[in-house]
Design a protein around this motif. Sequence first.
Motif, PDB file in Angstrom:
ATOM      1  N   ALA A  30     -15.730   5.106  -8.001  1.00 34.64           N
ATOM      2  CA  ALA A  30     -14.715   4.043  -7.961  1.00 34.64           C
ATOM      3  C   ALA A  30     -13.398   4.498  -8.579  1.00 34.64           C
ATOM      4  O   ALA A  30     -12.361   3.880  -8.371  1.00 34.64           O
ATOM      5  CB  ALA A  30     -15.220   2.807  -8.698  1.00 34.64           C
ATOM      6  N   ARG A  31     -13.423   5.555  -9.375  1.00 34.17           N
ATOM      7  CA  ARG A  31     -12.191   6.019 -10.029  1.00 34.17           C
ATOM      8  C   ARG A  31     -11.452   7.053  -9.187  1.00 34.17           C
ATOM      9  O   ARG A  31     -10.412   7.580  -9.609  1.00 34.17           O
ATOM     10  CB  ARG A  31     -12.518   6.639 -11.393  1.00 34.17           C
ATOM     11  N   ASN A  61      -9.014   8.359  -6.599  1.00 29.77           N
ATOM     12  CA  ASN A  61      -7.836   7.853  -5.903  1.00 29.77           C
ATOM     13  C   ASN A  61      -7.783   8.363  -4.481  1.00 29.77           C
ATOM     14  O   ASN A  61      -8.428   9.351  -4.118  1.00 29.77           O
ATOM     15  CB  ASN A  61      -6.570   8.239  -6.672  1.00 29.77           C
ATOM     16  N   HIS A  62      -6.993   7.647  -3.691  1.00 30.75           N
ATOM     17  CA  HIS A  62      -6.849   7.998  -2.278  1.00 30.75           C
ATOM     18  C   HIS A  62      -5.830   9.113  -2.080  1.00 30.75           C
ATOM     19  O   HIS A  62      -4.832   9.207  -2.800  1.00 30.75           O
ATOM     20  CB  HIS A  62      -6.384   6.766  -1.496  1.00 30.75           C
ATOM     21  N   PHE A  92      -1.324  -0.829  -1.677  1.00 33.67           N
ATOM     22  CA  PHE A  92      -0.550   0.095  -2.515  1.00 33.67           C
ATOM     23  C   PHE A  92       0.246   1.045  -1.626  1.00 33.67           C
ATOM     24  O   PHE A  92      -0.069   1.220  -0.448  1.00 33.67           O
ATOM     25  CB  PHE A  92      -1.434   0.874  -3.507  1.00 33.67           C
ATOM     26  N   THR A  93       1.284   1.606  -2.219  1.00 32.74           N
ATOM     27  CA  THR A  93       2.090   2.584  -1.500  1.00 32.74           C
ATOM     28  C   THR A  93       1.559   3.960  -1.859  1.00 32.74           C
ATOM     29  O   THR A  93       1.563   4.336  -3.038  1.00 32.74           O
ATOM     30  CB  THR A  93       3.569   2.465  -1.935  1.00 32.74           C
ATOM     31  N   CYS A  94       1.115   4.692  -0.860  1.00 30.61           N
ATOM     32  CA  CYS A  94       0.450   5.968  -1.136  1.00 30.61           C
ATOM     33  C   CYS A  94       1.456   6.995  -1.664  1.00 30.61           C
ATOM     34  O   CYS A  94       2.550   7.150  -1.129  1.00 30.61           O
ATOM     35  CB  CYS A  94      -0.224   6.489   0.125  1.00 30.61           C
ATOM     36  N   LYS A  95       1.029   7.692  -2.726  1.00 27.35           N
ATOM     37  CA  LYS A  95       1.940   8.672  -3.349  1.00 27.35           C
ATOM     38  C   LYS A  95       1.437  10.096  -3.109  1.00 27.35           C
ATOM     39  O   LYS A  95       1.748  11.000  -3.874  1.00 27.35           O
ATOM     40  CB  LYS A  95       1.995   8.423  -4.869  1.00 27.35           C
ATOM     41  N   TYR A 133      -9.359   6.704   1.826  1.00 29.73           N
ATOM     42  CA  TYR A 133      -9.889   5.346   1.984  1.00 29.73           C
ATOM     43  C   TYR A 133      -9.814   4.893   3.440  1.00 29.73           C
ATOM     44  O   TYR A 133     -10.302   3.821   3.780  1.00 29.73           O
ATOM     45  CB  TYR A 133      -9.067   4.341   1.165  1.00 29.73           C
ATOM     46  N   THR A 182     -11.349  -3.678  -4.288  1.00 32.59           N
ATOM     47  CA  THR A 182     -10.599  -2.477  -4.677  1.00 32.59           C
ATOM     48  C   THR A 182     -11.482  -1.233  -4.751  1.00 32.59           C
ATOM     49  O   THR A 182     -10.993  -0.125  -4.582  1.00 32.59           O
ATOM     50  CB  THR A 182      -9.927  -2.712  -6.058  1.00 32.59           C
ATOM     51  N   ASN A 183     -12.773  -1.423  -4.990  1.00 36.37           N
ATOM     52  CA  ASN A 183     -13.590  -0.255  -5.348  1.00 36.37           C
ATOM     53  C   ASN A 183     -14.821   0.023  -4.496  1.00 36.37           C
ATOM     54  O   ASN A 183     -15.454   1.057  -4.682  1.00 36.37           O
ATOM     55  CB  ASN A 183     -14.073  -0.402  -6.800  1.00 36.37           C
ATOM     56  N   ALA A 202     -10.805  -1.070 -11.714  1.00 39.06           N
ATOM     57  CA  ALA A 202      -9.502  -1.599 -11.280  1.00 39.06           C
ATOM     58  C   ALA A 202      -9.708  -2.816 -10.381  1.00 39.06           C
ATOM     59  O   ALA A 202     -10.676  -2.872  -9.616  1.00 39.06           O
ATOM     60  CB  ALA A 202      -8.754  -0.512 -10.510  1.00 39.06           C
ATOM     61  N   LYS A 234      -0.995   6.031 -10.715  1.00 43.69           N
ATOM     62  CA  LYS A 234      -2.164   5.556  -9.968  1.00 43.69           C
ATOM     63  C   LYS A 234      -3.246   4.982 -10.878  1.00 43.69           C
ATOM     64  O   LYS A 234      -4.384   4.808 -10.446  1.00 43.69           O
ATOM     65  CB  LYS A 234      -2.782   6.715  -9.175  1.00 43.69           C
ATOM     66  N   LEU A 247      -6.186   5.214 -13.423  1.00 45.03           N
ATOM     67  CA  LEU A 247      -7.086   6.320 -13.753  1.00 45.03           C
ATOM     68  C   LEU A 247      -7.395   7.118 -12.498  1.00 45.03           C
ATOM     69  O   LEU A 247      -7.214   6.634 -11.378  1.00 45.03           O
ATOM     70  CB  LEU A 247      -8.386   5.772 -14.348  1.00 45.03           C
TER      71      LEU A 247
HETATM   72  C1  SAM Z   1     -10.719   2.656  -6.142  1.00 42.15           C
HETATM   73  S1  SAM Z   1      -9.374   2.446  -7.226  1.00 42.15           S
HETATM   74  C2  SAM Z   1      -9.085   4.093  -7.747  1.00 42.15           C
HETATM   75  C3  SAM Z   1      -9.105   4.215  -9.251  1.00 42.15           C
HETATM   76  C4  SAM Z   1      -7.968   3.513  -9.937  1.00 42.15           C
HETATM   77  N1  SAM Z   1      -6.758   4.333  -9.951  1.00 42.15           N
HETATM   78  C5  SAM Z   1      -8.349   3.132 -11.356  1.00 42.15           C
HETATM   79  O1  SAM Z   1      -7.480   3.179 -12.229  1.00 42.15           O
HETATM   80  O2  SAM Z   1      -9.489   2.734 -11.561  1.00 42.15           O
HETATM   81  C6  SAM Z   1      -8.096   2.115  -6.062  1.00 42.15           C
HETATM   82  C7  SAM Z   1      -6.750   1.775  -6.671  1.00 42.15           C
HETATM   83  O3  SAM Z   1      -6.119   2.935  -7.235  1.00 42.15           O
HETATM   84  C8  SAM Z   1      -4.746   3.003  -6.892  1.00 42.15           C
HETATM   85  N2  SAM Z   1      -4.512   4.134  -5.988  1.00 42.15           N
HETATM   86  C9  SAM Z   1      -5.466   4.884  -5.396  1.00 42.15           C
HETATM   87  N3  SAM Z   1      -4.933   5.854  -4.658  1.00 42.15           N
HETATM   88  C10 SAM Z   1      -3.591   5.743  -4.743  1.00 42.15           C
HETATM   89  C11 SAM Z   1      -2.482   6.446  -4.154  1.00 42.15           C
HETATM   90  N4  SAM Z   1      -2.659   7.479  -3.334  1.00 42.15           N
HETATM   91  N5  SAM Z   1      -1.239   6.037  -4.469  1.00 42.15           N
HETATM   92  C12 SAM Z   1      -1.037   4.994  -5.290  1.00 42.15           C
HETATM   93  N6  SAM Z   1      -2.037   4.284  -5.873  1.00 42.15           N
HETATM   94  C13 SAM Z   1      -3.305   4.635  -5.605  1.00 42.15           C
HETATM   95  C14 SAM Z   1      -4.421   1.697  -6.170  1.00 42.15           C
HETATM   96  O4  SAM Z   1      -3.985   0.765  -7.126  1.00 42.15           O
HETATM   97  C15 SAM Z   1      -5.778   1.275  -5.633  1.00 42.15           C
HETATM   98  O5  SAM Z   1      -5.888  -0.110  -5.418  1.00 42.15           O
END
Ligand code: SAM
Length: 374
Positions: free
Chosen positions: A172-173, A175-176, A232-235, A211, A152-153, A96, A43, A45
């Motif tokens: 912003a960092r 994750n969902h 993105f595909t949620c993990k 999100y 994205t953020n 991101a 994912k 950061l």
């Molecule tokens: C707001 S940013 C979150 C912080 C980001 N991971 C970073 O490196 O800055 C949103 C992005 O994080 C990744 N992401 C967030 N939640 C995720 C999840 N549940 N599964 C996969 N990717 C995720 C996706 O690429 C998404 O577009």
Amino acid sequence: MVWVKSLRVQSPFRTPSRLVHNAVQQIGNRPPSVFEIRSSPNKGLGVFATKEIPRDGLIMRDPLVFRIEHGEDPVQRYLRFTMLPGTTQRAILGLAARQNAKESLAVAKKVRVALGENDWDLVTKIRHFLFEDKKLADDIAKVVHLEDVITTNAHGIYPDNNSVGGLFLNAARINHSCIPNAEPKLSTDDEDKVLRANRDIEAGEEITASYIVHIQPRKARQKLLSLDGWDFTCKCPACDTSHPFSHSHEQRLQAFDRLCLDSDMDGKNVDLKHGGAWSYAALEQAADKTQGRIELLDGHHSLRNFSRQLYLRAFGIAIAKYRMRRLRSDLEDTIKCLEVVIESDKDWYGENHIITRHHKEHYDRLQRGEMSGV
Ligand SMILES: C[S@@+](CC[C@H](N)C(=O)[O-])C[C@H]1O[C@@H](n2cnc3c(N)ncnc32)[C@H](O)[C@@H]1O
């Protein structure tokens, strides 16, 4: 320089000194005490707890660094962005960015129209003033990059209805997850993004937020996450079908969905205050279904917040029942529901908000046995 002034009039910072102050504070802040930002598998950061955080505990209070205005075109937005301190600009551009080439291209086309095809005067000014006369393609790439970062953020700003949202460097960092352990607190007097835990969080755990409106079965959630600009595909454990938890959670959400479809009151404009055309028996049935839905939501920490609307509905049904038969048990139900609603009002809106005060007045009247105006 005259044009810059007029642009400021069109799209001013509402509180420039505060934004700059926020940005400086953000950059110069001591390391945050309950979280750190580090790599999260698959994912990019993510935000992780550095110590135990109890349920309802504060995770972060993150200052707004850039506001996203309604109706502003990408070029205007970029111009406003270039007025931020350099450190803030760099931090924002380091967030991101969307990888969706099709959408980026669509933005690029929009920018090209704004820069190139409609207003040559503006192009010349931008190139001289902001981009030191580099190639137009570079200029467009910068504007598109900012738009991608925003898509994205950006987070919503509450209760500000005039802005689409804002950028917060730490939030912003996050994750969902479809079973998030953190939620934004809505009732802030300022524009900070305040996040708190919706359950106890252990040191080392990833802090996640949702999100989307995640109170829906997996398929519907995944559609939103893949098509709704998120791409993105949620993990998360609720989406990963091999995770032991995923099945029971899916069953809960599907049961909730079925009860919504079943519920006689939904989709019909029922005047609950006076019972409408509903018999006492029909109201009783609706109350049972509403109670069933509340129990499903209250049974999981990540869904609990959604039950507020249902407590309001249960309150309306109980009052309609009380008006019909004047039974003490219905009055007690009314009061119980209203107590929960008032507690969540305080969370959502704050103690002194007009909605909280309105519900408290109802509550006091009901306690005194007065029905007028309720
Ligand atoms: C707001 S940013 C979150 C912080 C980001 N991971 C970073 O490196 O800055 C949103 C992005 O994080 C990744 N992401 C967030 N939640 C995720 C999840 N549940 N599964 C996969 N990717 C995720 C996706 O690429 C998404 O577009």
